[in-house]
Design a protein around this motif. Structure first.
Motif: not given
Length: 193
Positions: A20-22, A27-28, A33-37, A150-152
Motif C-alpha cells: 500500500q505504501v510503496n 503510476p496511478v 492494480a497492485l493495491r486492490v489485489p 527513479p523512486q518508482a
C-alpha cells in the motif's frame, strides 16, 4: 486463534502495508492494480484463517519436537534488535547520507534479516528463505537508490515485491494447513512474523 495463525496475520499485515505504501510511488494505474489485489488477498487470508478448523491436537512427543511460534523473550529480542537497527539506519540514511529514497531498501533489508533470527528462535527453516528473499529485495533497493534510479523502481523492488513475498508466504503456509487430507508440518511453508 493459534500463535502460528497470529504470526501469519502479522506478516501478511506488514506485506499489505509494504504494498500500500510503496505502490504510491508508481503510476496511478499500476499502483491501483497492485493495491486492490493486495487488499483482496489480505481479506481472503483473514476469512480463510477464521474459517479453518482448529488444528488437531498433536501427541506430546510430536508437539515437543515440532517448531512452534512463541512470542516470548527471544522473539522480543529479535524484534527489538530489528527496531533499533532499522531506526538507526533510517536516521543515518536521511540525516547523514541524505538519500531518503534508500529508506525503503533499508527497511526491507532489516525486515529480511530479522526473519533469519526468527527462523532460529522458532526453529522454522522456511523463514531463512523468506529472509533471503526480503534481504535480497532490500539490498537491490539500496543499490538502485545509490545508483540514482527513479523512486518508482526502488519502491517496486524494495517495497512492493517484499510485500508480495510476505503475503505469499502467509498464503503458502495456509494452503498447506487447509488442504483437505493433508497434514502440514510447521516447517513446510514460510510462516511469517
Amino acid at each position: 486463534m493459534t500463535k502460528e495463525r497470529t504470526g501469519r496475520i502479522i506478516g501478511a499485515s506488514f506485506g499489505l502495508a509494504f504494498i500500500q505504501v510503496n505502490a504510491g510511488a508508481l503510476p496511478v494505474a499500476a499502483g491501483t492494480a497492485l493495491r486492490v489485489p493486495a487488499v483482496a488477498a489480505f481479506v481472503a487470508l483473514l476469512i480463510t484463517l477464521r474459517r479453518a478448523p482448529a488444528p488437531a491436537p498433536r501427541p506430546e512427543a510430536a508437539a515437543a519436537a515440532a517448531p512452534a511460534v512463541h512470542f516470548g523473550r527471544r522473539y522480543r529480542y529479535v524484534v527489538a534488535a530489528e527496531a533499533v537497527v532499522g531506526i538507526a539506519g533510517i536516521v543515518i540514511i536521511n540525516n547523514v547520507l541524505h538519500t531518503p529514497r534508500a529508506t525503503v531498501g533499508w527497511i526491507a533489508l532489516v525486515v529480511g534479516v530479522h526473519f533469519f533470527g526468527l527462523a532460529v528462535v522458532w526453529r522454522m527453516s522456511a523463514l531463512h528463505r523468506l529472509g533471503a528473499g526480503l534481504s535480497g529485495c532490500g539490498a537491490a533497493g539500496l543499490a538502485l537508490a545509490a545508483a540514482g534510479a527513479p523512486q518508482a523502481a526502488v519502491a517496486a523492488v524494495a517495497g512492493v515485491l517484499p510485500g508480495a513475498l510476505l503475503l505469499a508466504s502467509a498464503w503458502w503456509k495456509v494452503r498447506g494447513d487447509t488442504e483437505p487430507g493433508r497434514t502440514a508440518t510447521p516447517s513446510s511453508g514460510a510462516s511469517v512474523s
